[in-house]
Design a protein around this motif. Sequence first.
Motif, PDB file in Angstrom:
ATOM      1  N   GLU A 113     -20.666 -42.976 -22.822  1.00 16.82           N
ATOM      2  CA  GLU A 113     -21.069 -44.302 -23.301  1.00 16.82           C
ATOM      3  C   GLU A 113     -22.540 -44.315 -23.686  1.00 16.82           C
ATOM      4  O   GLU A 113     -22.926 -44.885 -24.707  1.00 16.82           O
ATOM      5  CB  GLU A 113     -20.783 -45.341 -22.208  1.00 16.82           C
ATOM      6  N   SER A 114     -23.376 -43.655 -22.885  1.00 21.27           N
ATOM      7  CA  SER A 114     -24.807 -43.597 -23.198  1.00 21.27           C
ATOM      8  C   SER A 114     -25.062 -42.798 -24.467  1.00 21.27           C
ATOM      9  O   SER A 114     -25.835 -43.217 -25.334  1.00 21.27           O
ATOM     10  CB  SER A 114     -25.571 -42.976 -22.022  1.00 21.27           C
ATOM     11  N   VAL A 115     -24.405 -41.641 -24.582  1.00 20.42           N
ATOM     12  CA  VAL A 115     -24.576 -40.804 -25.769  1.00 20.42           C
ATOM     13  C   VAL A 115     -24.081 -41.537 -27.009  1.00 20.42           C
ATOM     14  O   VAL A 115     -24.720 -41.510 -28.070  1.00 20.42           O
ATOM     15  CB  VAL A 115     -23.842 -39.466 -25.597  1.00 20.42           C
ATOM     16  N   GLY A 116     -22.936 -42.215 -26.896  1.00 15.48           N
ATOM     17  CA  GLY A 116     -22.404 -42.955 -28.039  1.00 15.48           C
ATOM     18  C   GLY A 116     -23.327 -44.060 -28.494  1.00 15.48           C
ATOM     19  O   GLY A 116     -23.551 -44.243 -29.703  1.00 15.48           O
ATOM     20  N   ARG A 117     -23.905 -44.777 -27.547  1.00 13.42           N
ATOM     21  CA  ARG A 117     -24.821 -45.879 -27.898  1.00 13.42           C
ATOM     22  C   ARG A 117     -26.082 -45.350 -28.579  1.00 13.42           C
ATOM     23  O   ARG A 117     -26.519 -45.867 -29.609  1.00 13.42           O
ATOM     24  CB  ARG A 117     -25.174 -46.675 -26.642  1.00 13.42           C
ATOM     25  N   VAL A 118     -26.679 -44.313 -27.981  1.00 15.63           N
ATOM     26  CA  VAL A 118     -27.912 -43.759 -28.546  1.00 15.63           C
ATOM     27  C   VAL A 118     -27.633 -43.107 -29.900  1.00 15.63           C
ATOM     28  O   VAL A 118     -28.436 -43.221 -30.839  1.00 15.63           O
ATOM     29  CB  VAL A 118     -28.541 -42.756 -27.565  1.00 15.63           C
ATOM     30  N   ALA A 119     -26.485 -42.422 -30.022  1.00 10.84           N
ATOM     31  CA  ALA A 119     -26.145 -41.774 -31.293  1.00 10.84           C
ATOM     32  C   ALA A 119     -25.941 -42.803 -32.395  1.00 10.84           C
ATOM     33  O   ALA A 119     -26.415 -42.622 -33.530  1.00 10.84           O
ATOM     34  CB  ALA A 119     -24.886 -40.926 -31.121  1.00 10.84           C
ATOM     35  N   LEU A 120     -25.258 -43.900 -32.072  1.00 12.18           N
ATOM     36  CA  LEU A 120     -25.047 -44.946 -33.063  1.00 12.18           C
ATOM     37  C   LEU A 120     -26.372 -45.570 -33.482  1.00 12.18           C
ATOM     38  O   LEU A 120     -26.603 -45.828 -34.677  1.00 12.18           O
ATOM     39  CB  LEU A 120     -24.111 -46.009 -32.498  1.00 12.18           C
ATOM     40  N   LEU A 121     -27.257 -45.791 -32.519  1.00 13.53           N
ATOM     41  CA  LEU A 121     -28.592 -46.314 -32.840  1.00 13.53           C
ATOM     42  C   LEU A 121     -29.350 -45.337 -33.732  1.00 13.53           C
ATOM     43  O   LEU A 121     -29.999 -45.749 -34.708  1.00 13.53           O
ATOM     44  CB  LEU A 121     -29.370 -46.575 -31.555  1.00 13.53           C
ATOM     45  N   GLY A 122     -29.268 -44.041 -33.411  1.00 13.99           N
ATOM     46  CA  GLY A 122     -29.956 -43.050 -34.223  1.00 13.99           C
ATOM     47  C   GLY A 122     -29.458 -43.015 -35.658  1.00 13.99           C
ATOM     48  O   GLY A 122     -30.257 -42.926 -36.600  1.00 13.99           O
ATOM     49  N   LEU A 124     -28.065 -45.473 -37.348  1.00  8.02           N
ATOM     50  CA  LEU A 124     -28.509 -46.685 -38.042  1.00  8.02           C
ATOM     51  C   LEU A 124     -30.002 -46.639 -38.356  1.00  8.02           C
ATOM     52  O   LEU A 124     -30.433 -47.120 -39.412  1.00  8.02           O
ATOM     53  CB  LEU A 124     -28.184 -47.917 -37.193  1.00  8.02           C
ATOM     54  N   LEU A 125     -30.793 -46.065 -37.458  1.00  9.62           N
ATOM     55  CA  LEU A 125     -32.230 -45.965 -37.729  1.00  9.62           C
ATOM     56  C   LEU A 125     -32.504 -44.995 -38.868  1.00  9.62           C
ATOM     57  O   LEU A 125     -33.447 -45.197 -39.647  1.00  9.62           O
ATOM     58  CB  LEU A 125     -32.972 -45.520 -36.466  1.00  9.62           C
ATOM     59  N   VAL A 126     -31.702 -43.934 -38.972  1.00  8.43           N
ATOM     60  CA  VAL A 126     -31.856 -43.010 -40.101  1.00  8.43           C
ATOM     61  C   VAL A 126     -31.454 -43.698 -41.400  1.00  8.43           C
ATOM     62  O   VAL A 126     -32.107 -43.552 -42.440  1.00  8.43           O
ATOM     63  CB  VAL A 126     -31.027 -41.732 -39.866  1.00  8.43           C
ATOM     64  N   ALA A 127     -30.355 -44.477 -41.342  1.00  7.96           N
ATOM     65  CA  ALA A 127     -29.880 -45.167 -42.543  1.00  7.96           C
ATOM     66  C   ALA A 127     -30.800 -46.321 -42.940  1.00  7.96           C
ATOM     67  O   ALA A 127     -30.952 -46.618 -44.131  1.00  7.96           O
ATOM     68  CB  ALA A 127     -28.461 -45.671 -42.325  1.00  7.96           C
ATOM     69  N   PHE A 128     -31.401 -46.963 -41.942  1.00  9.56           N
ATOM     70  CA  PHE A 128     -32.287 -48.108 -42.209  1.00  9.56           C
ATOM     71  C   PHE A 128     -33.598 -47.891 -41.455  1.00  9.56           C
ATOM     72  O   PHE A 128     -33.854 -48.513 -40.414  1.00  9.56           O
ATOM     73  CB  PHE A 128     -31.622 -49.413 -41.754  1.00  9.56           C
ATOM     74  N   PRO A 129     -34.446 -47.001 -41.952  1.00  9.38           N
ATOM     75  CA  PRO A 129     -35.648 -46.611 -41.207  1.00  9.38           C
ATOM     76  C   PRO A 129     -36.629 -47.741 -40.960  1.00  9.38           C
ATOM     77  O   PRO A 129     -37.412 -47.697 -40.006  1.00  9.38           O
ATOM     78  CB  PRO A 129     -36.269 -45.515 -42.088  1.00  9.38           C
ATOM     79  N   VAL A 221     -31.228 -62.406 -41.292  1.00  8.33           N
ATOM     80  CA  VAL A 221     -31.463 -60.990 -41.034  1.00  8.33           C
ATOM     81  C   VAL A 221     -30.246 -60.225 -41.533  1.00  8.33           C
ATOM     82  O   VAL A 221     -29.117 -60.641 -41.277  1.00  8.33           O
ATOM     83  CB  VAL A 221     -31.670 -60.729 -39.517  1.00  8.33           C
ATOM     84  N   PRO A 222     -30.423 -59.119 -42.250  1.00  9.55           N
ATOM     85  CA  PRO A 222     -29.275 -58.331 -42.696  1.00  9.55           C
ATOM     86  C   PRO A 222     -28.414 -57.884 -41.512  1.00  9.55           C
ATOM     87  O   PRO A 222     -28.941 -57.566 -40.437  1.00  9.55           O
ATOM     88  CB  PRO A 222     -29.916 -57.125 -43.401  1.00  9.55           C
ATOM     89  N   PRO A 223     -27.094 -57.855 -41.677  1.00  5.23           N
ATOM     90  CA  PRO A 223     -26.211 -57.472 -40.560  1.00  5.23           C
ATOM     91  C   PRO A 223     -26.553 -56.121 -39.948  1.00  5.23           C
ATOM     92  O   PRO A 223     -26.538 -55.971 -38.723  1.00  5.23           O
ATOM     93  CB  PRO A 223     -24.821 -57.455 -41.211  1.00  5.23           C
ATOM     94  N   ALA A 224     -26.884 -55.130 -40.776  1.00  4.42           N
ATOM     95  CA  ALA A 224     -27.232 -53.811 -40.236  1.00  4.42           C
ATOM     96  C   ALA A 224     -28.476 -53.886 -39.362  1.00  4.42           C
ATOM     97  O   ALA A 224     -28.568 -53.214 -38.322  1.00  4.42           O
ATOM     98  CB  ALA A 224     -27.438 -52.814 -41.368  1.00  4.42           C
ATOM     99  N   HIS A 225     -29.437 -54.711 -39.731  1.00  6.18           N
ATOM    100  CA  HIS A 225     -30.651 -54.852 -38.945  1.00  6.18           C
ATOM    101  C   HIS A 225     -30.355 -55.573 -37.625  1.00  6.18           C
ATOM    102  O   HIS A 225     -30.977 -55.262 -36.602  1.00  6.18           O
ATOM    103  CB  HIS A 225     -31.709 -55.615 -39.735  1.00  6.18           C
ATOM    104  N   MET A 226     -29.426 -56.511 -37.643  1.00  6.93           N
ATOM    105  CA  MET A 226     -29.025 -57.156 -36.390  1.00  6.93           C
ATOM    106  C   MET A 226     -28.378 -56.152 -35.450  1.00  6.93           C
ATOM    107  O   MET A 226     -28.613 -56.165 -34.232  1.00  6.93           O
ATOM    108  CB  MET A 226     -28.061 -58.316 -36.676  1.00  6.93           C
ATOM    109  N   ALA A 227     -27.543 -55.262 -36.003  1.00 11.03           N
ATOM    110  CA  ALA A 227     -26.912 -54.232 -35.183  1.00 11.03           C
ATOM    111  C   ALA A 227     -27.957 -53.304 -34.583  1.00 11.03           C
ATOM    112  O   ALA A 227     -27.879 -52.938 -33.399  1.00 11.03           O
ATOM    113  CB  ALA A 227     -25.907 -53.443 -36.020  1.00 11.03           C
TER     114      ALA A 227
END
Length: 299
Positions: A113-122, A124-129, A221-227
């Motif tokens: 669960e921790s890896v999945g959360r951090v990976a998903l955040l990573g 999205l941050l790469v896609a929306f720096p 706020v754009p949906p991706a930025h909210m995520a």
Amino acid sequence: MLPLVLVTVVAVRHRSVLADGFAHLATARWPWLLAAAGATCLTWVAAACTRQGAVLDRLPARRLLATQFAAGAANHLLPTGLGASAVNLRFMTVCGLSLSRSSAALALYLLAESVGRVALLGVLLVAFPGALRLGSLLPEAAFGPLLLALGAVLLIGAGAVAGVRRLRTAVTGFLRTALGEARSVHARPSRALALWGGALAFPALQASALVLVGLSLGLSVPPAHMAVAYLAATVAVALVPTPGGLGSVEAALVVALVAVGGAAAVATAVVLAFRVVTVWLPLLPGALTLGALVRLKVI
């Protein structure tokens, strides 16, 4: 209790913002809120999939799903997820798994669960720096003390394990069991898919619920930025030991939503509505389900 006291002080100091946030709740559009409630229900399915993927044995599906719903209520009685962990540990032992295997499965679930959360955040941050600045959640001056505190905890833990023979034996045995269970689970594709698919789906559904609530209240706020704001806030407060993240999650979410461009009053309203949908509405039925499962000796 100290984090709750600090959050209360902050809430009193910013009571005008909270009042504006409550006033904005009346403007919410209900179809979006119902969609957010649906996404919240799916999080229990994702959690059940991850729990099943963490063990090789077949768990009873209906009882497993009911246990995840009940675990949400237990999670608000103890800090940092201990309530849900205790409920699931008891459920697995009742299903016939030994305490060591149940503990290993619980550790694998928490890791996934921790890896999945951090990976998903990573991702999205790469896609929306430009979506979020880390300094908005954690001041630069806090990095040094935080790293020192984390290093001290790790050193103390390693010293205790190395210096106490009985503790060293227990930790070594647990790691041996956990690694064996992890290898067995990943040797079966269906279990590995359930484990990592659920670990990614769970935070994605939680973030989707926040996005839907934001849309219901017209947050600019754009949906991706909210995520991104949601995932960053939950990662940032993961170590704050309040029951169910009460207070700490709300504060971090408001800060994160403001950091990605939201107005303070609307961001506050979004966070309040989000916590009502995901925490307070399911709390009573979850507690009743927990009591029923205890009486039926499912847990």
